[in-house]
Every structure is written in structure tokens, then in C-alpha cells.
Design a protein around this motif. Structure first.
Motif, PDB file in Angstrom:
ATOM      1  N   VAL A 117       0.836  -1.204   0.000  1.00 18.78           N
ATOM      2  CA  VAL A 117       0.000   0.000   0.000  1.00 18.78           C
ATOM      3  C   VAL A 117       0.870   1.253   0.000  1.00 18.78           C
ATOM      4  CG1 VAL A 117      -1.699   1.321   1.321  1.00 18.78           C
ATOM      5  CG2 VAL A 117      -1.932  -1.161   1.125  1.00 18.78           C
ATOM      6  N   GLY A 118       1.914   1.259   0.814  1.00 18.82           N
ATOM      7  CA  GLY A 118       2.816   2.408   0.861  1.00 18.82           C
ATOM      8  C   GLY A 118       3.493   2.663  -0.478  1.00 18.82           C
ATOM      9  N   GLY A 119       3.907   1.571  -1.163  1.00 20.07           N
ATOM     10  CA  GLY A 119       4.524   1.716  -2.474  1.00 20.07           C
ATOM     11  C   GLY A 119       3.571   2.297  -3.495  1.00 20.07           C
ATOM     12  N   CYS A 120       2.311   1.862  -3.441  1.00 21.42           N
ATOM     13  CA  CYS A 120       1.293   2.388  -4.368  1.00 21.42           C
ATOM     14  C   CYS A 120       1.051   3.874  -4.125  1.00 21.42           C
ATOM     15  CB  CYS A 120      -0.011   1.613  -4.206  1.00 21.42           C
ATOM     16  SG  CYS A 120       0.042  -0.092  -4.800  1.00 21.42           S
ATOM     17  N   ILE A 121       1.007   4.263  -2.859  1.00 19.23           N
ATOM     18  CA  ILE A 121       0.792   5.676  -2.529  1.00 19.23           C
ATOM     19  C   ILE A 121       1.965   6.531  -3.020  1.00 19.23           C
ATOM     20  CG2 ILE A 121       0.618   7.323  -0.620  1.00 19.23           C
ATOM     21  CD1 ILE A 121      -0.941   5.153   0.922  1.00 19.23           C
ATOM     22  N   ALA A 122       3.195   6.038  -2.841  1.00 16.47           N
ATOM     23  CA  ALA A 122       4.372   6.768  -3.303  1.00 16.47           C
ATOM     24  C   ALA A 122       4.353   6.920  -4.830  1.00 16.47           C
ATOM     25  CB  ALA A 122       5.646   6.047  -2.864  1.00 16.47           C
ATOM     26  N   CYS A 123       3.990   5.833  -5.526  1.00 20.22           N
ATOM     27  CA  CYS A 123       3.925   5.889  -6.985  1.00 20.22           C
ATOM     28  C   CYS A 123       2.857   6.878  -7.454  1.00 20.22           C
ATOM     29  CB  CYS A 123       3.624   4.500  -7.554  1.00 20.22           C
ATOM     30  SG  CYS A 123       5.021   3.366  -7.527  1.00 20.22           S
ATOM     31  N   ALA A 124       1.681   6.811  -6.834  1.00 22.89           N
ATOM     32  CA  ALA A 124       0.592   7.704  -7.215  1.00 22.89           C
ATOM     33  C   ALA A 124       0.968   9.165  -6.965  1.00 22.89           C
ATOM     34  CB  ALA A 124      -0.676   7.345  -6.441  1.00 22.89           C
ATOM     35  N   THR A 125       1.642   9.424  -5.844  1.00 28.93           N
ATOM     36  CA  THR A 125       2.073  10.787  -5.522  1.00 28.93           C
ATOM     37  C   THR A 125       3.084  11.296  -6.537  1.00 28.93           C
ATOM     38  OG1 THR A 125       1.718  10.353  -3.156  1.00 28.93           O
ATOM     39  CG2 THR A 125       3.092  12.251  -3.742  1.00 28.93           C
ATOM     40  N   GLY A 126       4.065  10.468  -6.859  1.00 30.34           N
ATOM     41  CA  GLY A 126       5.068  10.858  -7.848  1.00 30.34           C
ATOM     42  C   GLY A 126       4.466  11.113  -9.214  1.00 30.34           C
ATOM     43  N   LEU A 127       3.548  10.238  -9.627  1.00 28.30           N
ATOM     44  CA  LEU A 127       2.883  10.425 -10.920  1.00 28.30           C
ATOM     45  C   LEU A 127       2.073  11.714 -10.944  1.00 28.30           C
ATOM     46  CD1 LEU A 127       1.722   6.729 -11.462  1.00 28.30           C
ATOM     47  CD2 LEU A 127       3.311   7.975 -12.935  1.00 28.30           C
TER      48      LEU A 127
END
Length: 510
Positions: free
Chosen positions: A363-373
Motif C-alpha cells: 500500500v505504501g509503495g502504491c501511494i508513493a507511486c501515485a504521488t510521484g505520478l
């Protein structure tokens, strides 16, 4: 070599170690295991069955860390190097040289990942049938030769064919490494070893940028993109003898074991929830994986996660050029991005193994990816957009790898796990088909459509990961209730080896 014989342990009471219960066992004469030479002289002994705390455990694990993990790391390094080189080749002038028009470059990316859909499930099951030595060595020979030969393609059709062939042999690498590590290590030892493998993949992407930069400086008779394929293909072929000599088809036959250690490995299988060397292929195990809702929830989540990782692996150098960097500097800028990715994943995997949880990291990785995108999409300031790429790097491999590790560790029997992992990678890899069609030439170099789609899918994948968590928690509670009821009624706890992780004794990891 001294021959050894070891009296088999006859279990009296056996409960899955993942629940933390003690296991009581004895051999024919008592509770002590002895290893004897042919003349009857006792060479060594131990008083426990193999376990995490057994004195021999750390010895064999250190040897596997020293001799086998580096081989898996290098194999994934080489595979990732040859897989992603087309992105650097494109920046170095591939499309102009071959006269690619429209979305022909995107089509070449798409057909490469199309092979993954077919070969991912097959690779996971074939490893046990063919054996790690022959399967991994053979795939390395083939994809190294194909990558090298790509330097001499002359048009779109040639490039399309070699990308299909390259994908066919590289598609089996990831599931093979995943399954091989599950044979070698216990669930509690798994993630940190796979972290090293993914660390190698991240370094590979950085190394690819450095190779591309170096090839751009060559003043030869060929173009820079051709030298990229030649150099990287030759590197892969150069490592072939190491795999043929360094791997064995059976772990216990590896060249670096002593006789005592080899026997310990054989006995160790009985205490692992991840591998039974006597297990034969059964269609019932395939069906157990296919009809398990957890397999499909995990697979759809991986589809959403992989859309970003597949897209960015190939298109990141092109996106960076839109921030004002030259072609050469854009290739060079991918190096620190992937290095940050590697460090982040290694730390997350280490902590995950220590606390024995997976889902929060996904979940943390998905949030980081979404934020960066979101940062890359929403800003017109090049410095801010580059910062978004680095934020994206914090999660791009953490979520994908943890997803696969979580599913793999929560399936018991080899062929059920291989099938579940194969389905997971089958669905996840199909995002590669889509990525080549949403990161389209007319949207170049900002790729707004592709990045926006990836952002939405990251959020969706995070939601599905939460669903998986609740599914596993509900099942663990049902198992605990059944065990408690059996104990209250003084009844034996039901166990069927064909049901693997579905048995009450198997506790799912969160």
C-alpha cells in the motif's frame, strides 16, 4: 567423499511451525540424530529437527547467501539489462535509424510483454521439471544471443520478431528465480533475499544508463544504439559458464555442501511449508490455485502496479528528455533514480522480514507511486517534475515485488504456488501490452495519457491490497477457531497434505 547415512525421523506430533507451536518428534531409538561414516564412527550429531534456531540453519543459509543469491541477482540483473535496453536505444536514435513511424516503437514494446502472458505461468512450473541448472543456463544463452543480434535488425519487422523471441526467454526468468528462492529459503527468510535480486534489477537499470552513455561516445562504424545491444548481449553471454558450473538441479547436490550439510538440507524440507522434493505434478493443485479468489485479487492488483513499472522502465529516458535534458544526459539521469529505488526496496524488504508483514509495504509503495505520478503530471516546472520521478522511485519496485512475495509465501504446495504465481504474473504482465498503447507516440514526450492511467491504477491496486488483507485475516481467524474447537473436544486437528495452505495449521502472513 565420505558417505553418510541418517536415520529418518518419525514424527509423533506435528504442527505447522508458522503458528509458532512446538513440534515433538523422535527417531527409532530416541531423539538424537547421528551422522556416521561407513566405518560406524560418529562424525557429528544434533538434538533438534531442522528449524530457524537449529545451529546448522545459519550455516547452510550463509552458504546459500554466498553462492546462490549472487547467481540469482546476476541473472535478474542481466535479464533486466537486456529487457530495458530498447528504451535507451530509442533515445540513442533507434526509431530514426530504422525508420519507425506512428506507434511502431510502442508496438515493439507491446509484443515483448505479450510473450510474458504465455510464458510466465509455464516458467514457474517448468523449473521443477527441467531443473534450475538447465533452465536458467539455457534461457541466459538464448536471451543474451538474441539481445546481441538485435544490433543488426534493419527494419520494423525485424525488430518486432527479435523482441518476441527475447520476451519468450526472458519471461521465465522472474518466476524461476522466485520459485527457486522459495525452495531454498523459509518464508521468514524470503523477502530479504529477494530484495537483493530486485536490488540487482535496479542497479541494472542504472547500469544500462551508464552503458548507453558510454556507447554514445564510441566513434565507430556503427550507430550508438547498435553498440548498446552488442555490449549488453555480450555481457550476458559471458556469464553462461558460471551458471552451468555453479547450479545443480537439486539443492542438496550443490557443490559447496559438506555431507552433513547436504543431509540437513534433505531433512530441512520436512520442516518447510514451501517445498516438498517428493511432490509430483497434480492437476488438482493447479485447480486449487485457479479457483482461489485470493489469487485473482492479487493478480489484478499486480496489473495496476505493473502498468507503472513496465511503462516507466521503457519510457522514463524519453520523459526525462522533456525536462530539458539532452539525450545523453537523460540516460545518465536514470542512474540515481534507480539507485534510490534499489535502496528503498532493500530497506523495506529487510523490515518486512523482521516484522513478518507484507501488505503495508504494498500500500505504501502504491501511494508513493501515485504521488510521484501526480507531481509529474501536475507541474510544468522541470525541477518539480524531476522531483516527482524520484518520489515515484520510492515505490515502483516495492509494491510489485512485495505483491509477488506475499502471494508466494501464502501458498504451500509447490505446484499450487507455481500456478498462483504464474497467474499473478500472467495478469500483471498483460499490463505491458497496454502500456505500449497508452504511452503513444503522439503523446510524446510528456505521456499524459499513460501517466494518468498509471496513477489511477496505483490507487486501485492499493484498494485491492486492503481487500487481500481482510481475506487473509478472516481465514486465519476461522483456522484459529477450528483449532481451538478441536483442542476443547480433544479431537485431532484435521490435516491433508494436498490442501497445503488451506490446512488449519498454516497461518497466512499479512
Amino acid at each position: 567423499m565420505t558417505e553418510v547415512s541418517l536415520r529418518r525421523v518419525v514424527p509423533v506430533v506435528s504442527k505447522d511451525e508458522s503458528l509458532g507451536d512446538d513440534v515433538v518428534e523422535e527417531n527409532i531409538d530416541g531423539c538424537k540424530e547421528s551422522i556416521r561414516s561407513p566405518d560406524g564412527e560418529e562424525e557429528a550429531s544434533y538434538d533438534e529437527r531442522p528449524s530457524l534456531t537449529h545451529p546448522m540453519e545459519s550455516r547452510v543459509v550463509k552458504k546459500m547467501d554466498l553462492y546462490l543469491v549472487p547467481l540469482m541477482c546476476m541473472l535478474y540483473f542481466l535479464s533486466n539489462l537486456d529487457k530495458s535496453n530498447i528504451g535507451n536505444a530509442e533515445v540513442a536514435g533507434l526509431s530514426e535509424s530504422l525508420g519507425l513511424t506512428g506507434n511502431q516503437y510502442g508496438n515493439c514494446v507491446t509484443v515483448f510483454y505479450a510473450t510474458y502472458i504465455f510464458f510466465d505461468p509455464i516458467g514457474a512450473n517448468l523449473l521443477k521439471v527441467i531443473g534450475p541448472k538447465y533452465m536458467m543456463t539455457g534461457c541466459l544463452v538464448c536471451f543474451g544471443a538474441i539481445s546481441l543480434g538485435t544490433a543488426w535488425v534493419s527494419d520494423y519487422s525485424h525488430l518486432l520478431v527479435v523482441r518476441i523471441l527475447l520476451g519468450a526467454f526472458e519471461a521465465t526468468i522472474y518466476p524461476s528465480i522466485n520459485m527457486y528462492l522459495s525452495i531454498c529459503y523459509r518464508r521468514e527468510q524470503y523477502a530479504i533475499r529477494f530484495a537483493w535480486v530486485f536490488f540487482a534489477a535496479c542497479i541494472s537499470s542504472s547500469f544500462g544508463g551508464l552503458i548507453s552513455y558510454g556507447c554514445s561516445k564510441i566513434n565507430g562504424s556503427m550507430e550508438a544504439w547498435q553498440y548498446i545491444f552488442i555490449v549488453e548481449g555480450a555481457i550476458s553471454l559471458g556469464f553462461v559458464p558460471l551458471y552451468f558450473a555453479g547450479l545443480s538441479n537439486k539443492l542438496e547436490d550443490s557443490w559447496f555442501w559438506t555431507a552433513e550439510e547436504s543431509q540437513y538440507i534433505v531433512d530441512r524440507y520436512d520442516t518447510m511449508s514451501t517445498f516438498n522434493p517428493a511432490e509430483k505434478f497434480e492437476w488438482s493443485q493447479v485447480w486449487l490455485a485457479v479457483k482461489d479468489i485470493k489469487t485473482w485479487v492479487s493478480a489484478v492488483a499486480l496489473f495496476g502496479i505493473d502498468m507503472t513499472s513496465f511503462g516507466l522502465t521503457v519510457f522514463m529516458p524519453i520523459i526525462i528528455t522533456s525536462m530539458g535534458f539532452s539525450r545523453v544526459n537523460a540516460q545518465l539521469m536514470t542512474v540515481p533514480v534507480y539507485f534510490l529505488t534499489a535502496i528503498t526496496f532493500f530497506l523495506c524488504a529487510y523490515i518486512s522480514d523482521r516484522i513478518q508483514v507484507r501488505s503495508p509495504f504494498i500500500v505504501g509503495g502504491c501511494i508513493a507511486c501515485a504521488t510521484g505520478l501526480a507531481i509529474v503530471l501536475g507541474s510544468d516546472v522541470n525541477g518539480v517534475r524531476l522531483f516527482g520521478i524520484f518520489v515515484l522511485a520510492l515505490g515502483i519496485y516495492v509494491n510489485a515485488s512485495m505483491n509477488c512475495l506475499w502471494l508466494s509465501g501464502n501458498n504451500g504446495n509447490y505446484f499450487k504456488r507455481a500456478t498462483a504465481l504464474g497467474i499473478n504474473l500472467f495478469v500483471g504482465s498483460s499490463s505491458g501490452l497496454v502500456s505500449g498503447q497508452i504511452f503513444v507516440a503522439e503523446d510524446k514526450p510528456r505521456y499524459t495519457k499513460g501517466l494518468a492511467t498509471s496513477l489511477g491504477l496505483q490507487v486501485f491496486a492499493a484498494a485491492l491490497t486492503v481487500v487481500q488483507f481482510y481475506l487473509y485475516r478472516r481465514l486465519n481467524r476461522q483456522k484459529a477457531a477450528l483449532i481451538k474447537r478441536c483442542e476443547e473436544l480433544d479431537e485431532p486437528i484435521p490435516y491433508d497434505e494436498h490442501l497445503s495452505d488451506m490446512n488449519p495449521q498454516f497461518k497466512y502472513m499479512y
